[in-house]
Design an enzyme around this catalytic site. Structure first.
Site, mmCIF file in Angstrom:
data_model
loop_
_atom_site.group_PDB
_atom_site.id
_atom_site.type_symbol
_atom_site.label_atom_id
_atom_site.label_comp_id
_atom_site.label_asym_id
_atom_site.label_seq_id
_atom_site.Cartn_x
_atom_site.Cartn_y
_atom_site.Cartn_z
ATOM 1 N N HIS A 154 -24.681 16.683 -34.924
ATOM 2 C CA HIS A 154 -25.355 17.833 -35.208
ATOM 3 C C HIS A 154 -24.213 19.064 -34.879
ATOM 4 C CE1 HIS A 154 -29.306 16.259 -35.117
ATOM 5 N NE2 HIS A 154 -28.626 15.272 -34.690
ATOM 6 N N TYR A 167 -36.767 17.546 -28.753
ATOM 7 C CA TYR A 167 -36.223 16.342 -29.466
ATOM 8 C C TYR A 167 -37.219 15.392 -30.058
ATOM 9 C CZ TYR A 167 -33.441 12.170 -30.358
ATOM 10 O OH TYR A 167 -32.899 10.983 -31.042
ATOM 11 N N ASP A 196 -34.187 19.556 -32.415
ATOM 12 C CA ASP A 196 -34.019 18.445 -33.539
ATOM 13 C C ASP A 196 -35.578 17.980 -33.743
ATOM 14 O OD1 ASP A 196 -33.328 16.328 -34.933
ATOM 15 O OD2 ASP A 196 -32.281 15.168 -33.657
#
Length: 293
Positions: A284, A131, A181
């Site tokens: 997402h 992340y 991500d």
């Protein structure tokens, strides 16, 4: 082997919105999660039943947190913090003294729950969940320099870490796959409104140049783009606001980046975009790929 990644934007909220139903029916063997955003004591353990979970929740209440879900307990776990929670398939929870990743630039992020990697027990594969900080559009936005420089420092450290992890995995006879991500749209194909976002965080020239620098036929390969070279998207993130989702005005910021041999083995890759706005589990959607291992 079917492998997926999903920024859940809070595991408890995603569970209420159908997280378990989706992943139960997905056939996934491995799932990387980002933004778990939950203290260990408050985790909804029914979200993970049937999987072994390696989780670095971080120390920032209600923020971040990365995990890798596997069908068998992994044989090796590494994280920036070295403090990982292990959840067995029968919901038993324990603290795991994972190996701590030593990286000067990433050390300042050690307590934020942003990077975790595991070695699978049932396949010669190392899987990482990432992340990446969102950053900011400095110098175009006033007061954004601190966030911008934090992201750039993370990118510098991550580039070194990816090289080290990939090489170490190869030395042990393992392929390497990082998912998650990245908060960067690499090319114009990766966001719908690229013209109006050239001064936006996530599409700054230096961010895109960094992304290009970690890809090559000999290092890491963007699996989705390899299988869909001409496609716009497929996008994986849409704002909750307005008509972004309905009109597919999205960004592709969730990736599978694989070592070359693993990338060549991928037979399919797709975004599990929900049918309607009301069915969304997160801002997402899951990104999955099938690999021949």
């Amino acid at each position: 082997m079917r492998i997926g990644t999903h920024n859940v934007n809070g595991i408890r909220a995603a569970l209420r919105r159908g997280f378990r139903d989706y992943w139960d029916g997905s056939g996934a063997d491995v799932v990387a999660l980002q933004e778990v955003r939950c203290r260990v004591d408050d985790l909804p353990l029914d979200a993970f039943e049937g999987f072994h979970v390696s989780l670095d929740a971080g120390q920032l209440a209600g923020r971040n947190g990365v995990a890798v879900l596997t069908r068998q307990a992994p044989v090796r776990v590494r994280s920036l913090s070295g403090a990982v929670t292990a959840i067995a398939s029968d919901r038993a929870t324990s603290a795991l003294a994972a190996e701590r990743i030593v990286n000067r630039d990433l050390a300042v992020f050690a307590d934020e729950g942003r990077y975790l990697e595991v070695d699978l027990a049932d396949a010669p594969l190392r899987v990482a969940s990432l992340y990446l900080p969102k950053g900011a559009a400095w110098p175009f936005d006033d007061g954004a320099e601190v966030k911008y420089r934090r992201k750039m420092r993370f990118l510098k450290g991550l580039a070194r870490q990816l090289t080290a992890s990939r090489r170490d995995a190869a030395a042990e006879g393992r392929e390497f796959l990082i998912m998650g991500d990245f908060n960067i749209a690499h090319t114009r194909q990766d966001l719908r409104n690229w013209r109006s976002n050239q001064r936006s965080e996530g599409f700054l020239p230096e961010e895109r140049e960094w992304f290009a620098s970690i890809l090559s036929p000999r290092t890491l390969v963007d699996v989705t783009r390899r299988l869909h070279p001409e496609a716009d998207g497929p996008y994986s993130w849409w704002s909750w606001r307005g008509q972004s989702f309905t009109q597919d005005t999205g960004w592709r910021i969730d990736y599978h980046l694989a070592s070359p041999r693993l990338a060549r083995s991928a037979s399919a890759s797709w975004v599990a975009r929900e049918a309607t706005y009301d069915l969304r589990m997160s801002d997402h959607s899951p990104v999955l790929a099938d690999y021949r291992l």
